[in-house]
Design an enzyme around this catalytic site. Structure first.
Site, PDB file in Angstrom:
ATOM      1  N   GLU A  82      49.460  43.007  30.024  1.00 37.67           N
ATOM      2  CA  GLU A  82      49.754  41.626  30.391  1.00 37.67           C
ATOM      3  C   GLU A  82      50.466  40.922  29.234  1.00 37.67           C
ATOM      4  O   GLU A  82      50.149  41.168  28.057  1.00 37.67           O
ATOM      5  CB  GLU A  82      48.437  40.908  30.712  1.00 37.67           C
ATOM      6  CG  GLU A  82      48.583  39.465  31.131  1.00 37.67           C
ATOM      7  CD  GLU A  82      47.244  38.766  31.291  1.00 37.67           C
ATOM      8  OE1 GLU A  82      47.199  37.771  32.039  1.00 37.67           O
ATOM      9  OE2 GLU A  82      46.245  39.212  30.670  1.00 37.67           O
ATOM     10  N   LYS A 182      48.294  37.155  39.585  1.00 39.26           N
ATOM     11  CA  LYS A 182      46.970  36.986  38.994  1.00 39.26           C
ATOM     12  C   LYS A 182      46.233  35.817  39.638  1.00 39.26           C
ATOM     13  O   LYS A 182      46.776  34.707  39.758  1.00 39.26           O
ATOM     14  CB  LYS A 182      47.096  36.768  37.487  1.00 39.26           C
ATOM     15  CG  LYS A 182      45.760  36.725  36.743  1.00 39.26           C
ATOM     16  CD  LYS A 182      45.993  36.586  35.249  1.00 39.26           C
ATOM     17  CE  LYS A 182      44.688  36.542  34.467  1.00 39.26           C
ATOM     18  NZ  LYS A 182      44.914  36.349  33.022  1.00 39.26           N
ATOM     19  N   CYS A 215      43.519  41.464  33.806  1.00 38.51           N
ATOM     20  CA  CYS A 215      42.721  40.823  32.766  1.00 38.51           C
ATOM     21  C   CYS A 215      41.426  40.177  33.277  1.00 38.51           C
ATOM     22  O   CYS A 215      40.503  40.864  33.691  1.00 38.51           O
ATOM     23  CB  CYS A 215      43.580  39.818  32.014  1.00 38.51           C
ATOM     24  SG  CYS A 215      42.983  39.450  30.344  1.00 38.51           S
TER      25      CYS A 215
END
Length: 519
Positions: A82, A182, A215
């Site tokens: 990321e 995300k 993440c």
């Protein structure tokens, strides 16, 4: 979650000998790259698209070298972290020149390398696509993307566009196979949250279907858990920019725990910036890992490993956990173990919430319970005194138990801690945790501090009456290395983790439970 710097050698870690691109039957060869980004010196300043492309091009030059190195080692898929291409610490307006346009419909219909003329502002994804095509490798990368919207539309931002933190999966022919936006942003004001969680999947000829998320997503039910449950996935790609937080949430520690908990393979690529506590990448199976954690030096690291395609069926484990939940009782009455083997022999004992006890050979002791902050949460602890003993400590409805024996006596202080509540710092989510940790010093106030080295070798069995089936077993040893439990699982309405002699000094042995319904 963030990173920095520039000069970077081409280096790789070949974790297991491989031959040819196809791998052995039932196995495939994967690569992940921990990247030290070349960052904008002034990320809050607005620049032209050309300047943004120049900076991102320097990072893509490194990606290109690593894709070639991975392909030469027989890798069939490579994952990048990321924020690796554009960096971080942007404002909503200053990141705009760094954003590509990506169509979110008709996956597999567009090949950016072969059809660059179809859309404007696609230079980054074009280069990624050409890397995949030229090296005949599946490629997963993270970039910033934009999507125009009408201001009169619900949720359309005032500037008339959505901005997303996006993963792209590209096939070995360069085709765009899947995109993921995300969902659980970590203080990322430059980006928007999609209206609904993406379930991003792509198929490969060597390992079947992969799912992907990013993440902070790994700590939440949507989309990570729901994706795995709905599609019974066994392969996950995971770009991340993770700041390590000991003792329970270092990158390699939690990545391995997630792989073990859900019986999936995870290809996890982290950013590398030691001054921000950012390192920790790996290729994980439920029983073996190939990791990189380095807080001492700079530069990137390529990890290549051959791993089995299939793992145990997660659905079977989930159904077992849910049957367990149906039989849960709310009280804290339970038992202590009299053996360190997998039988987990329980016997009844009086307990009270918030209480502790320790039983030694021939006499009973009551070590003092105390409170200390660990990862911003107020844990109740009880210290480990003596060579061996049996401990319990409770908070709210959760009781934790430990049967231990120190193989080597040291002057290090260890404590058993419990937390059952809502975590509210740097994210809000409900945690149930039973944790055996090494303290930072010899005083109680140091328990819960970040510790990286230990010498004590401990035989232990840890268990708790967890109220959620989603338990992540953590086992971290000196130098931020990983170990694997001898036995773990549910027994008598408790989740247990046991180990006879850790491979190195014990830092953390914990049951980290996520009670998603109470977030």
């Amino acid at each position: 979650m963030v990173a920095v710097c520039w000069k970077l050698p081409i280096c790789f870690l070949l974790c297991q000998a491989v031959s040819g691109g196809a791998g052995r039957d039932g196995h495939y060869v994967a690569a992940v790259y921990e990247h030290e980004s070349i960052l904008s010196p002034a990320p809050a300043a607005r620049v032209e698209r050309r300047a943004a492309l120049q900076l991102m091009g320097r990072n893509l030059d490194i990606y290109e070298q690593q894709v070639l190195a991975a392909a030469r080692q027989g890798a069939q898929i490579i994952v990048f972290p990321e924020d690796g291409i554009h960096g971080f610490n942007f404002t909503r307006s200053s990141i705009y020149p760094y954003l590509d346009f990506i169509p979110y419909s008709h996956p597999g219909k567009w090949n950016p390398c072969r059809e660059p003329y179809l859309y404007n502002d696609t230079e980054v994804v074009q280069r990624l696509s050409c890397m995949a095509l030229q090296n005949k490798i599946f490629l997963v990368a993270n970039l910033g993307t934009k999507q125009p919207c009408e201001r009169r539309e619900p949720r359309c931002p005032p500037d008339g566009r959505f901005q997303f933190n996006t993963n792209v999966a590209l096939g070995a022919d360069g085709a765009l196979l899947a995109t993921y936006r995300k969902h659980n942003l970590y203080f990322e004001s430059a980006f928007d949250t999609p209206a609904q969680p993406d379930h991003a999947l792509f198929d490969t000829p060597f390992a079947g279907t992969f799912g992907m998320f990013t993440c902070f997503d790994i700590l939440f039910y949507e989309p990570a858990v729901s994706l795995i449950r709905q599609y019974n996935l066994k392969q996950i790609v995971y770009p991340t920019a993770w700041m390590n937080q000991l003792p329970l949430l270092s990158a390699v520690e939690f990545q391995q725990a997630f792989s073990t908990a859900f019986n999936v393979n995870i290809l996890a690529a982290n950013i590398h910036h030691p001054t921000l506590g950012m390192t920790g990448s790996g290729i994980y199976t439920p029983v073996k890992s190939f990791i990189y954690h380095n807080m001492e030096s700079y530069g990137g690291k390529l990890i290549v490993a051959e791993i089995p395609v299939t793992t145990a069926d997660y659905k079977t484990n989930l159904e077992s956990n849910e049957r367990f939940r149906e039989n849960l009782h709310g009280s804290c009455r339970t038992s202590t173990s009299t053996s360190l083997d997998d039988e987990v022999c329980f016997k009844e004992q009086e307990e009270t919430a918030g209480g502790v006890s320790e039983k030694g050979e021939g006499k009973e002791q009551s070590p003092p319970s105390f409170y200390a902050e660990m990862m911003y949460d107020n844990f109740t602890f009880v210290p480990l005194w003596g060579e061996k003993g049996e401990l319990q400590v409770c908070a709210n409805s959760l009781c934790c138990y430990l049967n231990y024996q120190k193989a080597v006596l040291t002057d290090e202080l260890y404590a058993l801690g419990v937390f059952d509540g809502l975590h509210t710092v740097h994210g809000t989510y409900y945690v149930q945790a039973c944790a055996l940790v090494k303290c930072g010093g010899l005083s109680f106030s140091t328990c819960g501090q970040e510790v990286t080295d230990a010498t004590a070798l401990i035989d232990f069995q840890l268990w708790g009456n967890m109220s959620t089936p989603y338990i992540f077993p953590l086992l971290l040893t000196s130098g931020i290395t990983l170990d694997f439990a001898d036995h773990m699982g549910w027994k008598n309405n408790h989740y247990f983790l046991s180990k006879n002699r850790t491979s190195a000094g014990l830092l953390t042995a914990a049951l980290y439970g996520r009670w998603y319904e109470k977030d």
